[in-house]
Design a protein around this motif. Sequence first.
Motif, short mmCIF file in Angstrom:
data_model
loop_
_atom_site.label_atom_id
_atom_site.label_comp_id
_atom_site.label_asym_id
_atom_site.label_seq_id
_atom_site.Cartn_x
_atom_site.Cartn_y
_atom_site.Cartn_z
N LEU A 152 10.16 1.42 -108.11
CA LEU A 152 11.04 1.03 -109.21
C LEU A 152 10.94 2.00 -110.38
N LEU B 283 17.00 -7.96 -105.71
CA LEU B 283 16.09 -7.20 -104.86
C LEU B 283 14.65 -7.64 -105.06
N ARG C 212 18.33 -5.27 -110.84
CA ARG C 212 17.73 -5.37 -109.50
C ARG C 212 17.00 -6.69 -109.30
#
Length: 353
Positions: free
Chosen positions: A53, A13, A10
């Motif tokens: 997360l 992101l 990620r």
Amino acid sequence: MKLIPFLKDRFMLLIMHVICMGALSAFLSLTGYGSTGILLILIFWAVILACWLLVTYYGRKRYFDEIEKVLENIDQRYLLGELLPYSYRLEDRLYGEMLHFSNKAVIERIRELEDAQRDYREYIESWVHEIKAPITGIALLCERRRKGDITSAQPLFGLAPAKEILREISLENQKTENYVDMVLYYARMENVYKDFLIQKTDLQEVAEEVLAKNRLLLIQHQVRVKVECKDMVYTDGKWIAFILNQMAGNSVKYRSEERTLALHIYTRREKDGVILTFEDNGVGILPEELPRIFEKGFTGSNGRSHKQATGMGLYLCKRLCDKLGIGLWARSMPGQGTEMLMEFPVSNYIKRE
């Protein structure tokens, strides 16, 4: 699943969030917000992002841990697609459907291979029993001849002279060679393309070669033969010879005891190809059995009267014709005989040559 690889996955992101946080900070600073207020907003954003997360990580970790447990507890791991745990995530369900269809194809392929292996094993077992007959016949002929030579110069036990004994041995040896050819072509059938040699082939020569190979058998049964194959085709002559050899053997095996066996091999040209007909005047095939003669292991009422019939000859012929792109079918009337027809397609390009 570990945290560091999860965060790396990620990375883009996180970079986007950092950029957005920087852009928001610059905007608030330009509109007169104090640094303390901006800092609190960024901290609140970072905390929410970190919580999201962590929750996502533990959810994914638990899901993949369940999948690993499933893999550890099943012997046939290709069935994983059938045993995936439920997930509310759309992408997991899509992956599950893809694995399901993939596993289905794998299972079907495994079953095909298992069936082929079983069929091959069963055929080898039957072939071993078949090959014993001519080998035993040769051994008995040799043993009887040896005893005759030892005890008397005259033929014993109704034995024929040495020339006749050699002829009988040659016939048994021809049977052995035919059986060996059958198992060889059966073994090569799945990878037949590796042994293809497609070229212009004279069907007259191929038919005469097959008859010459079986001349002792044909002479023994006083078979009358007529060959009229005037057409040329593009095919593999060696494989066609094997197919015609099987047809010749069947004609002799299933001949009528009431009349002399006659074979007629001829060709005729059609609009889109050449048709080769292998015709005999044998016992024929019952109408209800005719559609099944190319099935593996089918012997029919005629085959049951012959102990050596295995139902593999015409099955092999059909499979090889399919590989060569040749049509194969039969016409027959009980008590009158059988016609085996092979259609060789001819393209427009070949016609112009």
